[in-house]
Design a protein around this motif. Structure first.
Motif, PDB file in Angstrom:
ATOM      1  N   GLU A   2       0.839  -1.256   0.099  1.00 44.36           N
ATOM      2  CA  GLU A   2       0.107  -0.179  -0.042  1.00 44.36           C
ATOM      3  C   GLU A   2       0.824   1.375   0.026  1.00 44.36           C
ATOM      4  OE1 GLU A   2      -3.345   2.032   2.677  1.00 44.36           O
ATOM      5  OE2 GLU A   2      -2.581   0.181   3.480  1.00 44.36           O
ATOM      6  N   LYS A   3       0.320   2.340  -0.714  1.00 37.76           N
ATOM      7  CA  LYS A   3       0.923   3.618  -1.002  1.00 37.76           C
ATOM      8  C   LYS A   3       0.426   4.462  -0.172  1.00 37.76           C
ATOM      9  CE  LYS A   3       2.047   6.935  -4.261  1.00 37.76           C
ATOM     10  NZ  LYS A   3       1.972   7.571  -5.682  1.00 37.76           N
ATOM     11  N   ILE A   4       1.178   5.244   0.889  1.00 30.91           N
ATOM     12  CA  ILE A   4       0.651   6.116   1.616  1.00 30.91           C
ATOM     13  C   ILE A   4       1.336   7.456   1.655  1.00 30.91           C
ATOM     14  CG2 ILE A   4      -0.076   4.277   3.367  1.00 30.91           C
ATOM     15  CD1 ILE A   4       2.303   5.600   5.469  1.00 30.91           C
ATOM     16  N   TYR A   5       0.730   8.462   2.291  1.00 30.60           N
ATOM     17  CA  TYR A   5       1.124   9.741   2.336  1.00 30.60           C
ATOM     18  C   TYR A   5       1.498  10.338   3.492  1.00 30.60           C
ATOM     19  CZ  TYR A   5      -0.510   9.476  -2.709  1.00 30.60           C
ATOM     20  OH  TYR A   5      -1.022   8.896  -3.708  1.00 30.60           O
ATOM     21  N   GLU A   8      -0.669  10.526   6.626  1.00 31.89           N
ATOM     22  CA  GLU A   8      -1.021   9.129   7.326  1.00 31.89           C
ATOM     23  C   GLU A   8       0.198   8.493   7.855  1.00 31.89           C
ATOM     24  OE1 GLU A   8      -3.254   6.552   4.173  1.00 31.89           O
ATOM     25  OE2 GLU A   8      -2.087   8.171   2.948  1.00 31.89           O
ATOM     26  N   PHE A   9       1.278   8.820   7.665  1.00 31.80           N
ATOM     27  CA  PHE A   9       2.655   8.315   8.036  1.00 31.80           C
ATOM     28  C   PHE A   9       2.783   8.184   9.501  1.00 31.80           C
ATOM     29  CE2 PHE A   9       7.057   7.601   8.956  1.00 31.80           C
ATOM     30  CZ  PHE A   9       7.499   7.002   7.852  1.00 31.80           C
ATOM     31  N   ARG A  12      -0.017   5.235  10.683  1.00 31.21           N
ATOM     32  CA  ARG A  12       0.340   3.985  10.034  1.00 31.21           C
ATOM     33  C   ARG A  12       1.880   3.411  10.326  1.00 31.21           C
ATOM     34  NH1 ARG A  12      -2.539   2.794   5.508  1.00 31.21           N
ATOM     35  NH2 ARG A  12      -1.669   0.605   5.999  1.00 31.21           N
ATOM     36  N   ILE A  52       4.764  -0.822   3.380  1.00 30.61           N
ATOM     37  CA  ILE A  52       4.197   0.482   2.929  1.00 30.61           C
ATOM     38  C   ILE A  52       5.087   1.006   2.011  1.00 30.61           C
ATOM     39  CG2 ILE A  52       3.816   2.794   3.839  1.00 30.61           C
ATOM     40  CD1 ILE A  52       1.727   0.872   4.874  1.00 30.61           C
ATOM     41  N   VAL A  54       6.390   4.599   0.185  1.00 28.33           N
ATOM     42  CA  VAL A  54       6.235   6.162   0.062  1.00 28.33           C
ATOM     43  C   VAL A  54       7.047   6.774  -1.039  1.00 28.33           C
ATOM     44  CG1 VAL A  54       6.904   8.143   1.699  1.00 28.33           C
ATOM     45  CG2 VAL A  54       5.912   6.118   2.919  1.00 28.33           C
TER      46      VAL A  54
END
Length: 103
Positions: A2-5, A8-9, A12, A52, A54
């Protein structure tokens, strides 16, 4: 994976109750593209880790905060801190060993 921003870091990754493997990458990075399927495979093997992605171009503040100067840059976070880091492409066996030693 999953790609997060950035927004959210913290929740998560930094506040996670389990180890998190974070792949700092960029879409234009050849070695990052080669490493991606390796990490996808490992995600299925290590149930006790979260994996994850990024994108450093979209999250430059995170890249600076965690001293990501070269990519691919895979960090394992434990208890809100970088516990280990692997910079550059790594073979599937080397990446598996990297994750394994951080259990």
């Amino acid at each position: 994976m999953e790609k997060i921003y950035q927004e959210e870091f913290e929740q998560r990754v930094l506040k996670a109750e389990h180890p998190v493997v974070v792949d700092f990458y960029a879409d234009w990075c050849g070695p990052c593209k080669m490493l991606s399927p390796v990490l996808d495979e490992l995600e299925g093997e290590f149930d006790d880790f979260e994996f994850i992605k990024v994108n450093i171009d979209e999250n430059q503040e995170l890249a600076e905060q965690f001293e990501v100067f070269s990519i691919p840059n895979v960090c394992i976070f434990k208890n809100g801190e970088v516990a280990d880091r692997n910079v550059g492409f790594a073979s599937p066996d080397a990446m598996r060993e990297f994750v394994e030693r951080n259990k």
